[in-house]
Scaffold this motif. Structure first.
Motif, short mmCIF file in Angstrom:
data_model
loop_
_atom_site.label_atom_id
_atom_site.label_comp_id
_atom_site.label_asym_id
_atom_site.label_seq_id
_atom_site.Cartn_x
_atom_site.Cartn_y
_atom_site.Cartn_z
N MET A 178 0.83 -1.20 0.00
CA MET A 178 0.00 0.00 0.00
C MET A 178 0.87 1.26 0.00
SD MET A 178 -3.12 -0.68 -0.36
CE MET A 178 -3.71 0.97 -0.03
N ALA A 179 1.99 1.22 0.74
CA ALA A 179 2.91 2.37 0.71
C ALA A 179 3.49 2.54 -0.69
CB ALA A 179 4.02 2.17 1.74
N LEU A 180 3.83 1.42 -1.32
CA LEU A 180 4.34 1.48 -2.68
C LEU A 180 3.26 1.97 -3.65
CD1 LEU A 180 6.56 0.85 -4.75
CD2 LEU A 180 5.70 -1.50 -4.84
N TRP A 181 2.04 1.46 -3.46
CA TRP A 181 0.93 1.88 -4.32
C TRP A 181 0.68 3.38 -4.20
CZ3 TRP A 181 -3.60 4.17 -2.66
CH2 TRP A 181 -4.55 4.40 -3.64
N ALA A 182 0.73 3.91 -2.97
CA ALA A 182 0.48 5.33 -2.77
C ALA A 182 1.48 6.17 -3.56
CB ALA A 182 0.56 5.68 -1.28
N THR A 183 2.74 5.73 -3.59
CA THR A 183 3.76 6.47 -4.34
C THR A 183 3.56 6.33 -5.84
OG1 THR A 183 5.33 6.11 -2.53
CG2 THR A 183 6.24 6.74 -4.67
N VAL A 184 3.35 5.10 -6.29
CA VAL A 184 3.16 4.86 -7.73
C VAL A 184 1.90 5.58 -8.22
CG1 VAL A 184 2.72 3.10 -9.48
CG2 VAL A 184 4.39 2.68 -7.66
N PHE A 185 0.87 5.59 -7.39
CA PHE A 185 -0.36 6.30 -7.75
C PHE A 185 -0.09 7.78 -8.01
CE2 PHE A 185 -3.71 9.05 -5.98
CZ PHE A 185 -4.71 8.83 -6.91
N LEU A 186 0.65 8.41 -7.11
CA LEU A 186 0.97 9.83 -7.28
C LEU A 186 1.82 10.06 -8.53
CD1 LEU A 186 1.71 11.21 -3.69
CD2 LEU A 186 -0.25 11.65 -5.15
N GLU A 187 2.80 9.19 -8.75
CA GLU A 187 3.67 9.37 -9.91
C GLU A 187 2.89 9.19 -11.21
OE1 GLU A 187 6.76 10.48 -9.68
OE2 GLU A 187 6.37 10.58 -7.52
N LEU A 188 2.01 8.20 -11.26
CA LEU A 188 1.20 7.99 -12.46
C LEU A 188 0.22 9.14 -12.67
CD1 LEU A 188 0.47 4.16 -12.23
CD2 LEU A 188 2.16 5.33 -13.66
N TRP A 189 -0.29 9.67 -11.56
CA TRP A 189 -1.20 10.82 -11.68
C TRP A 189 -0.45 12.04 -12.23
CZ3 TRP A 189 -1.19 15.71 -9.68
CH2 TRP A 189 -2.36 16.46 -9.90
N LYS A 190 0.79 12.25 -11.75
CA LYS A 190 1.59 13.36 -12.27
C LYS A 190 1.81 13.21 -13.78
CE LYS A 190 4.16 14.07 -7.96
NZ LYS A 190 5.49 13.95 -7.31
N ARG A 191 2.06 11.99 -14.24
CA ARG A 191 2.25 11.76 -15.67
C ARG A 191 0.98 12.08 -16.46
NH1 ARG A 191 6.53 8.57 -17.24
NH2 ARG A 191 5.29 7.61 -18.90
N LYS A 192 -0.16 11.62 -15.93
CA LYS A 192 -1.43 11.90 -16.59
C LYS A 192 -1.71 13.40 -16.60
CE LYS A 192 -5.34 10.86 -18.53
NZ LYS A 192 -5.37 10.36 -19.93
N ARG A 193 -1.41 14.07 -15.49
CA ARG A 193 -1.61 15.52 -15.42
C ARG A 193 -0.77 16.24 -16.46
NH1 ARG A 193 1.28 19.58 -14.09
NH2 ARG A 193 3.00 18.16 -13.65
N ALA A 194 0.48 15.80 -16.63
CA ALA A 194 1.36 16.43 -17.61
C ALA A 194 0.79 16.29 -19.02
CB ALA A 194 2.75 15.82 -17.52
N GLU A 195 0.22 15.13 -19.33
CA GLU A 195 -0.37 14.92 -20.66
C GLU A 195 -1.58 15.84 -20.87
OE1 GLU A 195 -1.28 10.81 -20.90
OE2 GLU A 195 0.82 10.16 -21.02
N VAL A 196 -2.44 15.93 -19.85
CA VAL A 196 -3.63 16.77 -19.97
C VAL A 196 -3.24 18.24 -20.09
CG1 VAL A 196 -5.72 17.55 -18.78
CG2 VAL A 196 -5.10 15.13 -18.74
N VAL A 197 -2.30 18.69 -19.27
CA VAL A 197 -1.84 20.08 -19.31
C VAL A 197 -1.25 20.40 -20.68
CG1 VAL A 197 -0.09 21.67 -18.40
CG2 VAL A 197 -1.50 20.33 -16.84
N SER A 198 -0.53 19.45 -21.24
CA SER A 198 0.05 19.67 -22.56
C SER A 198 -1.03 19.77 -23.63
CB SER A 198 1.03 18.54 -22.90
OG SER A 198 1.57 18.71 -24.19
N ASP A 199 -2.03 18.90 -23.55
CA ASP A 199 -3.12 18.94 -24.53
C ASP A 199 -3.93 20.22 -24.40
OD1 ASP A 199 -2.33 16.48 -25.46
OD2 ASP A 199 -3.75 15.35 -24.23
N TRP A 200 -4.08 20.74 -23.19
CA TRP A 200 -4.85 21.96 -22.98
C TRP A 200 -4.00 23.22 -23.14
CZ3 TRP A 200 -8.23 20.68 -18.04
CH2 TRP A 200 -9.18 19.72 -18.42
#
Length: 727
Positions: free
Chosen positions: A232-254
């Motif tokens: 769960m500790a690992l998941w919490a970190t990976v979740f944030l990192e994957l969210w940051k990647r998704k955010r970067a894609e959306v910000v770039s598209d917008w």
């Protein structure tokens, strides 16, 4: 066709008493040895020794020889008499029926493993020869190939069919595992008398009364808890990192990648007022000190409310134990915890409104420079207040409940009258599980219902007022503005939105994320409940925003702002919280200390039993009833399971039975808890750092896209400069 041979003809008079389908306790297997060989002689000698002990043996001849072994009932009667029937409670005349199959196999195996024969010539005839200096046991006989194997048989009844159907199949891989021996030891502890749970007429009780809770507790308090917490500790970190990647894609598209919030706000200020005076950054240590003191004061109030909930549970336990309803009286502690959880939820609803007003007041004192800065300051304060509102009581239950309440004969009392509550009889982690389950369930169900039904009912009510009946409709002349008027009225009837509309959704997700990470070791169902809740809430929020609420004023944003730091802080708290839960609240560490220090496997070098056998008795201390305090009022009537007076009772702790000081075992467990906590947190934090490094925040495709844009822009600027130079 295999032949069946009765090996002991001198006991043929007993054969009619043995049914054809009798249950054989053990089966011995060996090869067919040459007649007169040493191996055959030892085999016969061993079987003769079993016959002398009253065992019934049946031989089946096939490619190998199989010997069924059935123990006489006298063995189990002696076992129960000497140990006062530990499996069936008090002594009775039907002892053999009360012996569980697991205990029966354990006894027979012990006898088989400890039956000895002489190493000398078995035909010597002298008793001394039959007891040589180095007698051979079954283990040595198997090693010498006299016997090939010795094993008990699987049961052929409904239990085996149930296990095959529901457990021993690949398609049942997600089904929970069978309960392990710790719960079984609790369920069979009919002779372990526990001390009363309150002062006023609370009865003595048997440890086996907590059998059901022990089974449930073992589902989430076992060896897999550590792995789950780390994952769960690992998941919490990976979740944030994957969210940051998704955010970067959306910000770039917008096309918000290079957008700057401060720059836009300054532009809007100048557009609104060209004479706008720039408001510079300021900092006052006096103001910051005052704000810090006020925040600490508010946190103290919230912790005080948690203490109030503790006092409620203490008083409620006393009241429920004196109830006229037997169901409530027998489960006073559990009912007090459950009602305390409901009261905690009501407190959360009230304090949420108070926290918001206090946070806004503190924001006004801080005089933020811009709206975004004000929003960040408010976010940090409101989340801090909400965190203590939600988790102060949970922190007490997880790390203090049952550890500061004293012991029988010297309890810590509130106002010198009511003694502090103890952990649930099946363990402190059960209290934490119940508290989190109730709070999270109520929050997710009731909050969603209120959020959806309130604007829906309001809209229905306003529509009914606008159009009471068909005959009351007023026919007005329609003009070009009628369609606009209808649209405006429809939007007006929708629920109002404000700057907190989306903020509340973010805050709700942060609290949910805290529940699913910080104490997930105690409540593994939290992620699953959050998943199902979010499936429904996404649709409910969509309906609210589109059909029930007015349109929200849009704002540009290329990330979630200060909430990202909040998520990262929760991830660190999750590592600390789960490490503390496993080290302090869970029974995992005491079990491992017992297993590798005090168990039969360690002290007696035994390998034929489970190494946790005897752990429950090891974890309970003995208290003399005569040493109770004067406040203790024992019931005059003895419980049904006792026929004579009670002189001693047991309680959960590691103390000496003579002076009630902490025993050596307590310090061993304490040292192991501390060592585990340090090791777990360092390992988990290292895993988080490695995972954060391993997964880039921004995808390479996004970086390359903007790199190409920069390159093309520079090329374009260079070509323009070259053309202007040529001219």
């Amino acid at each position: 066709m295999s032949d069946e041979i009765q090996l002991t003809p001198r006991r043929e008079h007993l054969e009619p008493l043995v049914p054809n389908q009798m249950k054989w306790d053990f089966v011995l297997v060996c090869d067919k040895h040459k007649p007169g060989s040493k191996k055959e002689a030892k085999r016969k000698q061993f079987l003769e020794e079993l016959e002398k002990k009253g065992f019934i043996i049946k031989e089946i001849e096939d490619k190998k020889l199989f010997y069924g072994v059935h123990a006489p009932s006298e063995i189990f009667q002696k076992y129960q008499f000497l140990l006062r029937n530990p499996d069936g409670g008090l002594q009775n005349h039907h002892m053999q029926e009360d012996v569980p199959i697991t205990t029966r196999i354990h006894i027979v195996n012990f006898i088989l493993q400890n039956t000895e024969i002489s190493c000398e010539d078995p035909f010597g005839g002298k008793q001394e020869q039959r007891r040589g200096s180095n007698p051979e046991t079954l283990r040595r006989l198997i090693k010498a190939k006299v016997f090939e194997a010795a094993f008990p048989l699987h049961e052929q009844g409904e239990l085996r069919i149930l296990l095959k159907r529901n457990w021993a199949q690949w398609r049942k891989i997600l089904k929970e595992q069978p309960i392990e021996p710790i719960s079984k030891e609790i369920c069979e502890a009919n002779t372990t008398i526990m001390c009363p749970l309150c002062d006023q007429n609370c009865p003595f009780w048997q440890l086996s009364d907590t059998c059901t809770y022990a089974k449930v507790t073992h589902l989430f308090d076992n060896e897999g808890t550590i792995l789950f917490a780390v994952l769960m500790a690992l998941w919490a970190t990976v979740f944030l990192e994957l969210w940051k990647r998704k955010r970067a894609e959306v910000v770039s598209d917008w096309e918000l990648y290079w957008w700057d919030e401060d720059e836009e706000e300054l532009a809007l200020q100048l557009i609104n007022n060209p004479e706008h005076t720039l408001k510079e950054y300021q900092h006052s240590y006096i103001r910051s000190t005052i704000l810090l003191l006020l925040v600490l004061l508010m946190i103290t109030v919230l912790i005080g409310i948690a203490h109030g909930l503790v006092i409620y549970r203490v008083v409620a336990t006393v009241v429920f134990t004196q109830s006229n309803f037997e169901f409530i009286r027998e489960r006073a502690s559990t009912v007090a915890v459950m009602t305390g959880a409901v009261l905690h939820y009501i407190t959360i609803i009230i304090m949420t409104k108070v926290n918001r007003r206090v946070a806004l007041f503190l924001c006004d004192l801080e005089t933020p420079r811009t709206f975004s800065e004000r929003e960040n300051i408010f976010t940090v304060k409101i989340f801090t207040f909400q965190f203590f509102t939600y988790f102060s009581s949970l922190i007490y239950i997880a790390f203090f409940l049952g550890r500061i309440n004293g012991r029988p004969g010297n309890y810590v009392r509130v106002a010198g009258k009511w003694r502090l509550e103890e952990c649930h009889p099946s363990g402190c982690i059960t209290d934490l599980f119940i508290q989190m389950a109730i709070i999270m369930t109520l929050k997710q169900t009731l909050s969603n219902l209120v959020e959806y039904l309130t604007p829906w009912l309001k809209l229905r009510f306003l529509k009914s007022l606008a159009n009471p009946t068909n005959k009351d409709k007023v026919h007005t002349e329609k003009g070009p503005q009628d369609s606009c008027k209808e649209q405006w009225l429809k939007n007006y009837q929708l629920s109002e939105v404000n700057v907190f509309s989306l903020f509340d959704e973010f805050l709700e997700m942060m609290i949910q994320y805290s529940f699913t990470t910080i104490f997930v070791a105690a409540f593994p169902l939290a992620p699953l409940l959050a998943f199902f809740n979010n499936l429904f809430e996404i649709r409910l929020d969509a309906i609210k925003m589109v059909q029930l609420h007015r349109r929200i004023v849009p704002r540009k944003a290329k990330d979630i702002g200060i909430w990202l730091q909040v998520l990262e802080a929760i991830g660190i708290l999750a590592v600390i919280g789960n490490g503390l839960v496993i080290a302090i609240t869970s029974d995992f560490i005491p079990m491992q200390v017992y297993k590798y220090t005090y168990s039969p496997c360690k002290l007696q070098k035994r390998t034929d039993i489970n190494c946790l056998t005897g752990y429950i008795n090891y974890s309970l201390s003995v208290f003399r009833v005569q040493d109770f305090e004067w406040q203790m009022k024992l019931p005059e009537k003895l419980p049904d399971f006792m026929r004579s007076g009670i002189t001693e009772c047991r309680y959960r702790d590691y103390r000496n039975s003579d002076d009630y000081n902490y025993s050596v075992q307590f310090w061993h467990v304490f040292a192991a808890r501390l060592a585990f906590l340090i090791l777990f947190e360092h390992v988990a934090l290292c895993i988080k750092l490695i995972a954060a490094w391993y997964v880039p925040d921004i995808p390479q495709s996004v970086k390359n896209k903007h790199l190409k844009k920069k390159y093309e822009n520079l090329q374009r600027e260079l070509s323009i400069m070259d053309r202007s130079t040529e001219v």
